[in-house]
Scaffold this motif. Sequence first.
Motif, PDB file in Angstrom:
ATOM      1  N   ALA A   1     -10.009  -2.241  -6.291  1.00  0.00           N
ATOM      2  CA  ALA A   1      -9.294  -0.953  -6.222  1.00  0.00           C
ATOM      3  C   ALA A   1      -8.094  -0.904  -7.158  1.00  0.00           C
ATOM      4  CB  ALA A   1      -8.853  -0.672  -4.782  1.00  0.00           C
ATOM      5  N   LYS A   2      -7.568  -2.066  -7.553  1.00  0.00           N
ATOM      6  CA  LYS A   2      -6.399  -2.068  -8.435  1.00  0.00           C
ATOM      7  C   LYS A   2      -6.751  -2.540  -9.844  1.00  0.00           C
ATOM      8  CE  LYS A   2      -2.629  -2.596  -5.111  1.00  0.00           C
ATOM      9  NZ  LYS A   2      -2.855  -3.083  -3.742  1.00  0.00           N
TER      10      LYS A   2
ATOM     11  N   TRP B   1     -10.420  -2.940   8.607  1.00  0.00           N
ATOM     12  CA  TRP B   1      -9.329  -2.934   9.598  1.00  0.00           C
ATOM     13  C   TRP B   1      -9.910  -2.857  11.016  1.00  0.00           C
ATOM     14  CZ3 TRP B   1      -7.094  -0.784  13.744  1.00  0.00           C
ATOM     15  CH2 TRP B   1      -5.723  -0.996  13.969  1.00  0.00           C
TER      16      TRP B   1
ATOM     17  N   TYR C   1      -6.031  10.255   6.146  1.00  0.00           N
ATOM     18  CA  TYR C   1      -6.934   9.857   5.056  1.00  0.00           C
ATOM     19  C   TYR C   1      -7.852  11.017   4.664  1.00  0.00           C
ATOM     20  CZ  TYR C   1     -10.530   7.248   2.486  1.00  0.00           C
ATOM     21  OH  TYR C   1     -11.419   6.817   1.532  1.00  0.00           O
TER      22      TYR C   1
ATOM     23  N   MET D   1      -0.704   8.040   6.141  1.00  0.00           N
ATOM     24  CA  MET D   1      -1.879   7.207   6.437  1.00  0.00           C
ATOM     25  C   MET D   1      -1.501   5.726   6.528  1.00  0.00           C
ATOM     26  SD  MET D   1      -5.222   6.669   4.009  1.00  0.00           S
ATOM     27  CE  MET D   1      -4.404   5.661   2.762  1.00  0.00           C
TER      28      MET D   1
ATOM     29  N   ASP E   1      -8.892  -5.250  -2.861  1.00  0.00           N
ATOM     30  CA  ASP E   1      -7.670  -5.043  -3.652  1.00  0.00           C
ATOM     31  C   ASP E   1      -7.926  -5.277  -5.140  1.00  0.00           C
ATOM     32  OD1 ASP E   1      -6.206  -4.378  -1.428  1.00  0.00           O
ATOM     33  OD2 ASP E   1      -5.138  -6.285  -1.267  1.00  0.00           O
TER      34      ASP E   1
ATOM     35  N   TYR F   1     -11.534   0.140   3.544  1.00  0.00           N
ATOM     36  CA  TYR F   1     -10.317  -0.407   4.189  1.00  0.00           C
ATOM     37  C   TYR F   1     -10.258  -0.118   5.692  1.00  0.00           C
ATOM     38  CZ  TYR F   1      -8.207  -1.865  -0.249  1.00  0.00           C
ATOM     39  OH  TYR F   1      -7.942  -2.504  -1.436  1.00  0.00           O
ATOM     40  N   PRO F   2     -10.395   1.153   6.127  1.00  0.00           N
ATOM     41  CA  PRO F   2     -10.371   1.374   7.580  1.00  0.00           C
ATOM     42  C   PRO F   2     -11.530   0.699   8.309  1.00  0.00           C
ATOM     43  CG  PRO F   2     -10.813   3.436   6.386  1.00  0.00           C
ATOM     44  CD  PRO F   2     -10.385   2.426   5.380  1.00  0.00           C
TER      45      PRO F   2
ATOM     46  N   SER G   1      -4.129   7.973  11.518  1.00  0.00           N
ATOM     47  CA  SER G   1      -4.197   7.476  10.143  1.00  0.00           C
ATOM     48  C   SER G   1      -5.475   7.959   9.455  1.00  0.00           C
ATOM     49  CB  SER G   1      -4.123   5.946  10.157  1.00  0.00           C
ATOM     50  OG  SER G   1      -4.221   5.436   8.865  1.00  0.00           O
TER      51      SER G   1
ATOM     52  N   THR H   1      -0.788   2.842  -3.222  1.00  0.00           N
ATOM     53  CA  THR H   1      -1.798   3.899  -3.042  1.00  0.00           C
ATOM     54  C   THR H   1      -1.291   5.255  -3.570  1.00  0.00           C
ATOM     55  OG1 THR H   1      -1.242   4.152  -0.695  1.00  0.00           O
ATOM     56  CG2 THR H   1      -3.130   2.765  -1.202  1.00  0.00           C
TER      57      THR H   1
ATOM     58  N   TRP I   1     -11.854   2.866  -0.965  1.00  0.00           N
ATOM     59  CA  TRP I   1     -10.809   3.182   0.013  1.00  0.00           C
ATOM     60  C   TRP I   1     -11.396   3.291   1.416  1.00  0.00           C
ATOM     61  CZ3 TRP I   1      -5.853   6.285  -1.256  1.00  0.00           C
ATOM     62  CH2 TRP I   1      -5.314   5.836  -2.470  1.00  0.00           C
TER      63      TRP I   1
ATOM     64  N   TRP J   1       0.815  -1.221   0.000  1.00  0.00           N
ATOM     65  CA  TRP J   1       0.000   0.000   0.000  1.00  0.00           C
ATOM     66  C   TRP J   1       0.847   1.268   0.000  1.00  0.00           C
ATOM     67  CZ3 TRP J   1      -3.815  -1.613   4.515  1.00  0.00           C
ATOM     68  CH2 TRP J   1      -4.635  -2.668   4.059  1.00  0.00           C
TER      69      TRP J   1
ATOM     70  N   TYR K   1      -4.536   4.667  14.881  1.00  0.00           N
ATOM     71  CA  TYR K   1      -5.672   4.513  13.957  1.00  0.00           C
ATOM     72  C   TYR K   1      -6.325   5.874  13.681  1.00  0.00           C
ATOM     73  CZ  TYR K   1     -10.103   2.788  12.071  1.00  0.00           C
ATOM     74  OH  TYR K   1     -11.195   2.550  11.271  1.00  0.00           O
TER      75      TYR K   1
HETATM   76  C1  RET Z   1      -5.771   1.636   7.389  1.00  0.00           C
HETATM   77  C2  RET Z   1      -5.912   1.502   8.911  1.00  0.00           C
HETATM   78  C3  RET Z   1      -5.770   2.762   9.639  1.00  0.00           C
HETATM   79  C4  RET Z   1      -6.798   3.778   9.185  1.00  0.00           C
HETATM   80  C5  RET Z   1      -6.883   3.910   7.700  1.00  0.00           C
HETATM   81  C6  RET Z   1      -6.437   2.907   6.843  1.00  0.00           C
HETATM   82  C7  RET Z   1      -6.620   3.147   5.406  1.00  0.00           C
HETATM   83  C8  RET Z   1      -6.211   2.392   4.404  1.00  0.00           C
HETATM   84  C9  RET Z   1      -6.498   2.578   3.020  1.00  0.00           C
HETATM   85  C10 RET Z   1      -5.986   1.666   2.175  1.00  0.00           C
HETATM   86  C11 RET Z   1      -6.158   1.591   0.781  1.00  0.00           C
HETATM   87  C12 RET Z   1      -5.627   0.591   0.123  1.00  0.00           C
HETATM   88  C13 RET Z   1      -5.716   0.326  -1.273  1.00  0.00           C
HETATM   89  C14 RET Z   1      -5.013  -0.724  -1.694  1.00  0.00           C
HETATM   90  C15 RET Z   1      -4.823  -1.212  -2.997  1.00  0.00           C
HETATM   91  O1  RET Z   1      -5.597  -1.440  -3.836  1.00  0.00           O
HETATM   92  C16 RET Z   1      -4.294   1.621   7.040  1.00  0.00           C
HETATM   93  C17 RET Z   1      -6.440   0.387   6.851  1.00  0.00           C
HETATM   94  C18 RET Z   1      -7.512   5.166   7.188  1.00  0.00           C
HETATM   95  C19 RET Z   1      -7.324   3.718   2.545  1.00  0.00           C
HETATM   96  C20 RET Z   1      -6.532   1.170  -2.159  1.00  0.00           C
END
Ligand code: RET
Length: 276
Positions: free
Chosen positions: A247-248, A222, A178, A150, A244, A218-219, A174, A122, A215, A118, A171
């Motif tokens: 998004a990719k 997580w 974002y 982030m 993934d 993802y948080p 991060s 990203t 996007w 990432w 968190y």
């Molecule tokens: C984490 C956890 C902490 C809070 C935030 C996050 C955001 C991650 C993002 C990831 C995007 C990944 C992509 C990957 C490939 O395709 C690190 C999960 C805000 C936005 C688009």
Amino acid sequence: SSSTAGHHHTSLPSILPDSPEYQTVGETGKRTLWVVFVIMTLASAAFAGMSWTVPINKRIFHFITTLITIFAALSYFAMATGHGVAYHHIVVNESHPHVPDTEHEIYRQVFFARYIDWTVTTPLLLLDLCLLAGLNGAHILMAIIADVIMILTGLFAAFGAESNPQKWGWYTISCIAYLVVIWHLALHGRAMAMSKGGNVARFFGALAAFTLILWTAYPIVWGFADGARRVSIDAEIMCYAVLDVLAKVGFGAWLLISHATIPEIGLELGGFWAHG
Ligand code: RET
């Protein structure tokens, strides 16, 4: 014992500490990692192949987008073969009525290879969007730096302690980073794209909205997986796998196919990228 690894101590007196609980990848998770490795490899070949249909000065989106799936393929190869994963040690205090509190130990796998992926991919995804909008270098740099902050603070959150503000503090930081990324895309990116008008403005709006929705998932994933530990490692792997690929590969296919049908895309990039 509630421990999953407790089969060997069922007859021991309860005065002994609970044995640790291991949260690790299973067969489904491993198979999913291999499947995504194959998808990313095939997508890389397809995107590279598409670049040969346009002259080199018009290939910048093909170049960036192919790199994104190549990095993802490398990361998934690492994870599928057991690389890029570490055990995060978590100590949970459990209070019980009538008996003293106990400490429950958890070892949960964290696939830190994701964060390396990432950190590179990203910013490249953002670069695709910023170049599409025609954003200037200053705003591109700020968006990318906020994005790297982030991801790296997210990595620290993944290995953060739960007995102090470490995990949820990182968190929160991060998530703020974002918001800075979104700010640049939604405000400056949109304004620049709108000033181009027509097909580019419409396409940027759609692709940026698609990106924003994905996007933001993802948080949330997580939070349930690494964060609250309510999701198994295999379920976590499957959630990130779907995200993934969309998004990719979904993003890349949409961008490169539109590139072929909307001639205005990337019209002014020739000077920076290659002459001709
Ligand atoms: C984490 C956890 C902490 C809070 C935030 C996050 C955001 C991650 C993002 C990831 C995007 C990944 C992509 C990957 C490939 O395709 C690190 C999960 C805000 C936005 C688009």
